[in-house]
Structure formats: structure tokens, C-alpha cells
Write a protein that holds these residues in place. Structure first.
Motif, PDB file in Angstrom:
ATOM      1  N   PHE A  94       0.821  -1.214   0.000  1.00 26.87           N
ATOM      2  CA  PHE A  94       0.000   0.000   0.000  1.00 26.87           C
ATOM      3  C   PHE A  94       0.850   1.258   0.000  1.00 26.87           C
ATOM      4  CE2 PHE A  94      -4.454  -0.686  -0.120  1.00 26.87           C
ATOM      5  CZ  PHE A  94      -4.612  -2.035   0.179  1.00 26.87           C
ATOM      6  N   GLY A  95       2.190   1.093   0.108  1.00 22.34           N
ATOM      7  CA  GLY A  95       3.076   2.219  -0.135  1.00 22.34           C
ATOM      8  C   GLY A  95       3.184   2.546  -1.614  1.00 22.34           C
ATOM      9  N   SER A  96       2.679   1.652  -2.458  1.00 19.97           N
ATOM     10  CA  SER A  96       2.679   1.860  -3.905  1.00 19.97           C
ATOM     11  C   SER A  96       1.411   2.583  -4.308  1.00 19.97           C
ATOM     12  CB  SER A  96       2.765   0.512  -4.627  1.00 19.97           C
ATOM     13  OG  SER A  96       2.341   0.645  -5.966  1.00 19.97           O
ATOM     14  N   ALA A  97       1.549   3.818  -4.766  1.00 22.11           N
ATOM     15  CA  ALA A  97       0.381   4.584  -5.199  1.00 22.11           C
ATOM     16  C   ALA A  97      -0.365   3.886  -6.337  1.00 22.11           C
ATOM     17  CB  ALA A  97       0.799   5.993  -5.597  1.00 22.11           C
ATOM     18  N   PRO A  98       0.325   3.322  -7.358  1.00 28.25           N
ATOM     19  CA  PRO A  98      -0.426   2.621  -8.406  1.00 28.25           C
ATOM     20  C   PRO A  98      -1.249   1.454  -7.871  1.00 28.25           C
ATOM     21  CG  PRO A  98       1.807   3.076  -9.152  1.00 28.25           C
ATOM     22  CD  PRO A  98       1.763   3.414  -7.691  1.00 28.25           C
ATOM     23  N   PHE A  99      -0.680   0.676  -6.940  1.00 31.43           N
ATOM     24  CA  PHE A  99      -1.407  -0.479  -6.422  1.00 31.43           C
ATOM     25  C   PHE A  99      -2.604  -0.048  -5.580  1.00 31.43           C
ATOM     26  CE2 PHE A  99      -1.811  -4.154  -3.425  1.00 31.43           C
ATOM     27  CZ  PHE A  99      -2.242  -5.070  -4.369  1.00 31.43           C
ATOM     28  N   ARG A 100      -2.442   1.000  -4.782  1.00 32.04           N
ATOM     29  CA  ARG A 100      -3.573   1.524  -4.008  1.00 32.04           C
ATOM     30  C   ARG A 100      -4.721   1.908  -4.928  1.00 32.04           C
ATOM     31  NH1 ARG A 100       0.141   4.611  -1.136  1.00 32.04           N
ATOM     32  NH2 ARG A 100      -0.568   6.511  -2.182  1.00 32.04           N
ATOM     33  N   LYS A 101      -4.396   2.569  -6.016  1.00 36.48           N
ATOM     34  CA  LYS A 101      -5.438   2.989  -6.951  1.00 36.48           C
ATOM     35  C   LYS A 101      -6.170   1.782  -7.538  1.00 36.48           C
ATOM     36  CE  LYS A 101      -3.479   7.458  -8.445  1.00 36.48           C
ATOM     37  NZ  LYS A 101      -2.501   7.631  -7.367  1.00 36.48           N
ATOM     38  N   LEU A 102      -5.422   0.742  -7.911  1.00 33.60           N
ATOM     39  CA  LEU A 102      -6.058  -0.458  -8.456  1.00 33.60           C
ATOM     40  C   LEU A 102      -6.991  -1.100  -7.438  1.00 33.60           C
ATOM     41  CD1 LEU A 102      -3.059  -2.207 -10.299  1.00 33.60           C
ATOM     42  CD2 LEU A 102      -4.733  -0.600 -11.235  1.00 33.60           C
ATOM     43  N   CYS A 103      -6.542  -1.207  -6.196  1.00 34.31           N
ATOM     44  CA  CYS A 103      -7.351  -1.841  -5.150  1.00 34.31           C
ATOM     45  C   CYS A 103      -8.621  -1.048  -4.868  1.00 34.31           C
ATOM     46  CB  CYS A 103      -6.527  -1.997  -3.867  1.00 34.31           C
ATOM     47  SG  CYS A 103      -5.261  -3.276  -3.934  1.00 34.31           S
ATOM     48  N   PHE A 104      -8.478   0.258  -4.667  1.00 37.46           N
ATOM     49  CA  PHE A 104      -9.638   1.065  -4.303  1.00 37.46           C
ATOM     50  C   PHE A 104     -10.623   1.178  -5.460  1.00 37.46           C
ATOM     51  CE2 PHE A 104      -6.751   3.380  -1.084  1.00 37.46           C
ATOM     52  CZ  PHE A 104      -7.050   2.441  -0.109  1.00 37.46           C
ATOM     53  N   ALA A 105     -10.119   1.301  -6.682  1.00 32.42           N
ATOM     54  CA  ALA A 105     -11.017   1.387  -7.836  1.00 32.42           C
ATOM     55  C   ALA A 105     -11.805   0.083  -7.997  1.00 32.42           C
ATOM     56  CB  ALA A 105     -10.231   1.703  -9.100  1.00 32.42           C
ATOM     57  N   THR A 106     -11.127  -1.057  -7.851  1.00 36.45           N
ATOM     58  CA  THR A 106     -11.815  -2.343  -7.943  1.00 36.45           C
ATOM     59  C   THR A 106     -12.837  -2.492  -6.838  1.00 36.45           C
ATOM     60  OG1 THR A 106      -9.853  -3.359  -8.937  1.00 36.45           O
ATOM     61  CG2 THR A 106     -11.492  -4.840  -7.996  1.00 36.45           C
ATOM     62  N   PHE A 107     -12.453  -2.108  -5.627  1.00 43.69           N
ATOM     63  CA  PHE A 107     -13.361  -2.190  -4.477  1.00 43.69           C
ATOM     64  C   PHE A 107     -14.652  -1.429  -4.772  1.00 43.69           C
ATOM     65  CE2 PHE A 107     -15.103  -0.609  -0.518  1.00 43.69           C
ATOM     66  CZ  PHE A 107     -15.034  -1.698   0.327  1.00 43.69           C
ATOM     67  N   LEU A 108     -14.539  -0.232  -5.292  1.00 40.60           N
ATOM     68  CA  LEU A 108     -15.711   0.610  -5.534  1.00 40.60           C
ATOM     69  C   LEU A 108     -16.594   0.055  -6.650  1.00 40.60           C
ATOM     70  CD1 LEU A 108     -13.982   4.081  -5.206  1.00 40.60           C
ATOM     71  CD2 LEU A 108     -15.838   3.244  -3.751  1.00 40.60           C
ATOM     72  N   ILE A 109     -15.981  -0.320  -7.780  1.00 41.62           N
ATOM     73  CA  ILE A 109     -16.775  -0.766  -8.925  1.00 41.62           C
ATOM     74  C   ILE A 109     -17.405  -2.131  -8.663  1.00 41.62           C
ATOM     75  CG2 ILE A 109     -16.642  -1.487 -11.340  1.00 41.62           C
ATOM     76  CD1 ILE A 109     -14.434   0.645 -11.687  1.00 41.62           C
ATOM     77  N   PHE A 110     -16.595  -3.082  -8.238  1.00 44.26           N
ATOM     78  CA  PHE A 110     -17.083  -4.442  -8.085  1.00 44.26           C
ATOM     79  C   PHE A 110     -18.131  -4.544  -6.986  1.00 44.26           C
ATOM     80  CE2 PHE A 110     -16.555  -8.880  -6.498  1.00 44.26           C
ATOM     81  CZ  PHE A 110     -16.978  -9.532  -7.636  1.00 44.26           C
ATOM     82  N   ASN A 111     -17.897  -3.875  -5.883  1.00 46.82           N
ATOM     83  CA  ASN A 111     -18.812  -4.035  -4.755  1.00 46.82           C
ATOM     84  C   ASN A 111     -20.018  -3.113  -4.837  1.00 46.82           C
ATOM     85  OD1 ASN A 111     -17.326  -6.146  -3.322  1.00 46.82           O
ATOM     86  ND2 ASN A 111     -15.737  -4.589  -3.198  1.00 46.82           N
ATOM     87  N   TYR A 135      -4.963  -7.883  -3.170  1.00 47.10           N
ATOM     88  CA  TYR A 135      -5.961  -7.413  -4.135  1.00 47.10           C
ATOM     89  C   TYR A 135      -7.285  -8.154  -3.950  1.00 47.10           C
ATOM     90  CZ  TYR A 135      -8.131  -6.340  -8.624  1.00 47.10           C
ATOM     91  OH  TYR A 135      -9.012  -5.931  -9.599  1.00 47.10           O
ATOM     92  N   TRP A 136      -7.215  -9.486  -3.869  1.00 47.66           N
ATOM     93  CA  TRP A 136      -8.454 -10.253  -3.742  1.00 47.66           C
ATOM     94  C   TRP A 136      -9.035 -10.171  -2.343  1.00 47.66           C
ATOM     95  CZ3 TRP A 136     -11.109 -11.305  -7.806  1.00 47.66           C
ATOM     96  CH2 TRP A 136     -10.456 -11.388  -9.028  1.00 47.66           C
ATOM     97  N   TRP A 137      -8.201  -9.848  -1.335  1.00 50.10           N
ATOM     98  CA  TRP A 137      -8.747  -9.592   0.000  1.00 50.10           C
ATOM     99  C   TRP A 137      -9.663  -8.371  -0.052  1.00 50.10           C
ATOM    100  CZ3 TRP A 137      -8.698  -5.480   3.389  1.00 50.10           C
ATOM    101  CH2 TRP A 137      -9.115  -5.746   4.689  1.00 50.10           C
ATOM    102  N   MET A 138      -9.246  -7.348  -0.781  1.00 47.85           N
ATOM    103  CA  MET A 138     -10.090  -6.157  -0.929  1.00 47.85           C
ATOM    104  C   MET A 138     -11.413  -6.522  -1.607  1.00 47.85           C
ATOM    105  SD  MET A 138      -8.574  -3.287   0.183  1.00 47.85           S
ATOM    106  CE  MET A 138      -9.236  -1.942  -0.798  1.00 47.85           C
ATOM    107  N   VAL A 139     -11.342  -7.373  -2.627  1.00 49.00           N
ATOM    108  CA  VAL A 139     -12.554  -7.784  -3.330  1.00 49.00           C
ATOM    109  C   VAL A 139     -13.483  -8.560  -2.394  1.00 49.00           C
ATOM    110  CG1 VAL A 139     -13.441  -9.278  -5.173  1.00 49.00           C
ATOM    111  CG2 VAL A 139     -11.477  -7.794  -5.610  1.00 49.00           C
ATOM    112  N   LYS A 140     -12.932  -9.528  -1.662  1.00 51.45           N
ATOM    113  CA  LYS A 140     -13.760 -10.387  -0.813  1.00 51.45           C
ATOM    114  C   LYS A 140     -14.308  -9.635   0.394  1.00 51.45           C
ATOM    115  CE  LYS A 140     -11.203 -14.476  -2.264  1.00 51.45           C
ATOM    116  NZ  LYS A 140     -10.202 -15.497  -1.889  1.00 51.45           N
ATOM    117  N   PHE A 141     -13.492  -8.757   0.969  1.00 52.22           N
ATOM    118  CA  PHE A 141     -13.966  -7.959   2.093  1.00 52.22           C
ATOM    119  C   PHE A 141     -15.128  -7.077   1.642  1.00 52.22           C
ATOM    120  CE2 PHE A 141     -13.660  -3.977   4.605  1.00 52.22           C
ATOM    121  CZ  PHE A 141     -13.960  -4.499   5.842  1.00 52.22           C
ATOM    122  N   GLY A 142     -14.972  -6.465   0.477  1.00 53.00           N
ATOM    123  CA  GLY A 142     -16.038  -5.631  -0.059  1.00 53.00           C
ATOM    124  C   GLY A 142     -17.279  -6.430  -0.398  1.00 53.00           C
TER     125      GLY A 142
END
Length: 516
Positions: free
Chosen positions: A241-258, A390-397
Motif C-alpha cells: 500500500f506504499g505503492s500509489a499505483p497499487f492503491r489505486k487499483l485496489c480502491f477502484a476495484t473495491f468501488l466498482i465491483f462491490n 488485491y483479492w482480500w479487498m474484493v472479498k472484504f467488499g
């Protein structure tokens, strides 16, 4: 460490990976269809259904990062991943079949505890399979566009799960097939479990692996290191999560998918109660067609189009275009759900399907690019931990989405199964059905507006990684021109200005091995 492949991946290997994706998606697709039987036919009260929905998924979200750590650091002649995929396929298949062998005569308490136990076994198998499986996909190529091609083929094949699964409704509730739905699930579960188990084995058997026995960069998986591995996992989360690109991928997926999953179940109720005045008999197969036709559109139109757009305009722009088209679809569904003319909603599905259909094709490819950036900063390949996060974010959401679905139905006073609904209840569902995904998609697009891991930057990262490997082979260390790209010290008009990032040295790797 995985062997880089700049040449195109053979199509047969892409298909092998895709068959694993079909299993990975068919299990949850069938599970979502079958779960209704517990309430509708087996008499499980709402609180039992909530526990069965929530607890195994919490267990799954905890075990995912642990499996990511184990997979990233496994030494074996089969490589780091393949044997876990094979074993996970067996556990998933056997437990899925066993989970649905329920009989009303055994009583409610027995059936609840029986199903809960096998749910935990199934989700343990899912973790054992899915985390190494996804990591194999990240490792198959180091080419920017070839990664998208791999994920496009996999998603194309995997989408057939969502074409097939809605038709289970027809089989389950047609007395010409089975006397009741719970009898149907007992039989269907055997077919789903066995077939998907065999499909899930394919990546382990037909995608080449490379021995990791002599990889000195891996943390030894001793009991002591496994205990201390919790610290490594937490460090991995923090560094990822120190990676700005990875944070963006996780949060964007969380919002759209969930956002989508929060309202996904409403499509059945909207078709039945808005288009057919609450008559399931009159609705016929239209609820099934909504899901099945949408999946077919995704399979034959959306995924190939998104892959083509990615090559032409880049992954970020393809993401923006595909999500913009999905917004059009959500708006059209408000206007094209017309009582008496159910066929009109089919016109919205090509636009609607771009949302989820294009999401994972692009996001999984972009996560593979982030893994290169992580290796540049840390000196380690950690596809497993990145896939787990990444998939933890998906499943938690997804768990949150289930709670929100019930809250929305209560808010609009909609009662599933009731012959009539209060005034405004169905229109309230329709408003949330379009509004929640629109809001989630707009927020995701806003988050991704400054995503800057584009093709030139990704190729520069890969070039320096190749230079480092050559330097290590020659016994020296190479200077890093791109290593500082991991952190952002200040924002510039072109994106991020690099700041120096620490590199993994032999000393730091030794320290990690000790604290592991």
C-alpha cells in the motif's frame, strides 16, 4: 524468481490458465445460485443465512495473505505455485460436493452446522488454489501487452460460468427435472464439483513451472519462520500500500465491483415486480436471460474490445473508456425497464456489461506491472502477496455488499416473496440499482485519473530489472535509474517525481530471513 518471458505466451498455455479461471468463477457462481435454496426450501432463518454468508468469507480473507506468503517463499522442484493449485483443486471439488448433501430429515440445526463446517473446508481449498493460481498468471509474461492478452483469454473463458450458472434456476425449479430444489442441488453439486475440480487442475498440469529449490532469496518455510511470517505479511501489506499505483487499483476495484454486487440481486426483483407485477410465472426465463445474455455480451464483445482498446490507447485509458460505457448502461436500465416490453432492457446490456466485464481483464494485467515495480524497490518477486491483498479487498467488499443489499431493501420497505409491495418500494430498488453503481464507478474513475504506470514507464522498469539480473550474474550491482519510481516525493504536471527508494541488499534479505 520467475523466468522472464518477452516472447508471446503460447495460446495453449493461455487456454490452460483460462480453464482454471472457469473453475475459479463457476464455484462462486453456482454457490450464489444454490444458496437461495437454504432459505427458500430448507427453511434456514435469516440469521443462519447471514452467518453462513459472512463467517467463511472472513476466514477466507484471513487465510489469503498467509497463503500468499507461503506461495511466494516455497522451495520445491515443482516451483512455488503449481502443487498448491493441484491440491487446492481437489479440496475445493470434494468439499463443494459434500457441502450440498443436505437432507431435510436431518433437521435444521444439523444441516446448519454441517453446511458451516464444509463451507470452511471449501474456502480453505479456494485459498489454497486461487492465490497461487492468480500469481501464476502474473508470472506468465513480463510483456506489457501480453499480460493483457493472457488475462483477456482467461476472462473470456471464465465468463462462461456466468452464462451457464443462471440456467441452474430453470433446472432446479422445473418438476420435470427434480421433485424439489434441494434434491436438485444435491445432484447438480456433484457435476459442478467434479467438473470444476478437473478444470482447476489444468493450470498446474499444463503451464510450465520452474524449480525454486535453489532460490536463495526465499524465506525458509520453517515453523519458526511461519510464526514470524505474520510480521512479513504485515510488512508486505504496508509496502504494497506504499505503492500509489497499487492503491489505486485496489480502491477502484473495491468501488466498482462491490457497488455492482450491492445491487446485483435486485435485477431479479426488478424484472419480476416491475416488469411482470410480481408474477414469477409470467416472468418466465426473463430473470435468467438478464444474467445469461449479459455474460454472453461480456464474453463475445466486451473482453475482446477492452483488450483491443488496451493495445491502442493504453490500460488506463481503456479502463476509463470501458467504465464510461458502463455508466451509459446503468442510465439506460432506468429508462428501458418498461412493463409489457421486457425485451427493451436487452438493449442496455452491451453498455452495462463493460463495467465488470472489462474490470478484471485490465486490473489483473496492471497488477502484474505493479509486481515489477515492487521487485525494483525490494528485490523480491511477491505476486502471491499482491494477489492476496488485491483479492482480500474484493472479498472484504463482497461481504459488505451483502450487508448493504439487505439494508437497502429494508430502507425502501421491499419484502422478497411478498405478493404485493408498498408504493414506491420497487421504484426505490430501481433508483439504487442504477444509482449505487454510477456513484461507485465515478469515484473509481476519479481515483484512477492520475494512474501513471503506463507502457513507457513499465518498459523502463523491466529494462532495469533485466540490467540488474545481468549485473548479479556478473558479480556486480547495477545503478538504478527507475528505482525511485516507487515513492512519490512531489506531484508534477506529468505525474510523480521520483524520490530515492531503498533497495534490497544481501544484508536486508538476510535480516528478513531471520525475522521472516
Amino acid at each position: 524468481m520467475s523466468q522472464p518471458r518477452s516472447a508471446p505466451v503460447p495460446f495453449g498455455q493461455k487456454v490452460a490458465f483460462g480453464l482454471g479461471m472457469l473453475a475459479n468463477q463457476m464455484f462462486p457462481a453456482a454457490l450464489g445460485i444454490f444458496m437461495v435454496v437454504l432459505v427458500q426450501d430448507m427453511g434456514f432463518p435469516g440469521w443462519m443465512w447471514g452467518i453462513l454468508f459472512f463467517l467463511p468469507r472472513v476466514f477466507d480473507s484471513v487465510t489469503d495473505p498467509i497463503m500468499g506468503f507461503i506461495s511466494d517463499n516455497t522451495r520445491s522442484r515443482w516451483g512455488r505455485r503449481h502443487h498448491y493449485v493441484f491440491l487446492g483443486a481437489i479440496v475445493m471439488g470434494v468439499s463443494f460436493v459434500a457441502m450440498w448433501q443436505l437432507d431435510r430429515a436431518d433437521g435444521l440445526t444439523h444441516n446448519f452446522l454441517y453446511f458451516l463446517f464444509w463451507s470452511f473446508v471449501f474456502y480453505a481449498g479456494l485459498t489454497l488454489f486461487s492465490i497461487p493460481y492468480v500469481a501464476i498468471g502474473y508470472e506468465m509474461s513480463d510483456d506489457f501487452h501480453e499480460r493483457t492478452s493472457i488475462m483477456a483469454v482467461a476472462q473470456w473463458i471464465g465468463q462462461w460460468a456466468w452464462v451457464i450458472a443462471p440456467w441452474f434456476w430453470v433446472v432446479m425449479y422445473d418438476p420435470a427435472w427434480f421433485e424439489n430444489a434441494d434434491t436438485a442441488t444435491r445432484h447438480l453439486a456433484v457435476w459442478v464439483g467434479v467438473v470444476c475440480m478437473l478444470l482447476a487442475m489444468v493450470p498446474a498440469l499444463f503451464i510450465p513451472s520452474r524449480s525454486s529449490l535453489d532460490d536463495g532469496q526465499l524465506v525458509p518455510l520453517t515453523w519458526r519462520n511461519l510464526g514470524g511470517g505474520v510480521r512479513e505479511i504485515l510488512d508486505g501489506f504496508r509496502e504494497a500500500f506504499g505503492s500509489a499505483p497499487f492503491r489505486k487499483l485496489c480502491f477502484a476495484t473495491f468501488l466498482i465491483f462491490n457497488a455492482f454486487n450491492t445491487v446485483a440481486a435486485f435485477s431479479f426483483f426488478i424484472v419480476v415486480y416491475h416488469l411482470f407485477q410480481g408474477s414469477t410465472a409470467a416472468a418466465g426465463i426473463w430473470p435468467t436471460l438478464f444474467g445469461s445474455v449479459g455474460a454472453l455480451v461480456t464474453t463475445f464483445a466486451v473482453i475482446p474490445t477492452v483488450a483491443w482498446m488496451s493495445r491502442r490507447v493504453g490500460k488506463k485509458n481503456a479502463f476509463m473508456l470501458s467504465q464510461g460505457l458502463s455508466l451509459v448502461g446503468y442510465v439506460l436500465l432506468w429508462f428501458l425497464m418498461v412493463p409489457g416490453r421486457p425485451w427493451l432492457f436487452l438493449l442496455a446490456l452491451p453498455f452495462f456489461s463493460f463495467g465488470i466485464g472489462g474490470l478484471f481483464t485490465l486490473m489483473m494485467s496492471m497488477t502484474a506491472d505493479v509486481c515489477d515495480l515492487d521487485e525494483l524497490a525490494t528485490g523480491k518477486r511477491r505476486e502471491g502477496i499482491f494477489g492476496a491483498i488485491y483479492w482480500w479487498m474484493v472479498k472484504f467488499g463482497f461481504a459488505i455488499a451483502g450487508l448493504l443489499s439487505g439494508a437497502i431493501m429494508s430502507l425502501v420497505a421491499f419484502t422478497p416473496g411478498a405478493a404485493t409491495q408498498p408504493a414506491g418500494a420497487v421504484d426505490g430498488l430501481r433508483l439504487f440499482y442504477s444509482g449505487v453503481p454510477i456513484l461507485g464507478t465515478l469515484l473509481a474513475m476519479w481515483i484512477m485519473r492520475h494512474y501513471d504506470l503506463d507502457e513507457p514507464r513499465a518498459r523502463a522498469v523491466q529494462a532495469e530489472l533485466a540490467q540488474r539480473k545481468q549485473a548479479r550474474a556478473g558479480g556486480s550491482s547495477a545503478p538504478g535509474a527507475i528505482g525511485g519510481a516507487w515513492r512519490c516525493s512531489r506531484r508534477t504536471p506529468g505525474g510523480c517525481a521520483p524520490s530515492p527508494a531503498p533497495r534490497a541488499t544481501s544484508g536486508s534479505r538476510s535480516r528478513r530471513a531471520r525475522t521472516g
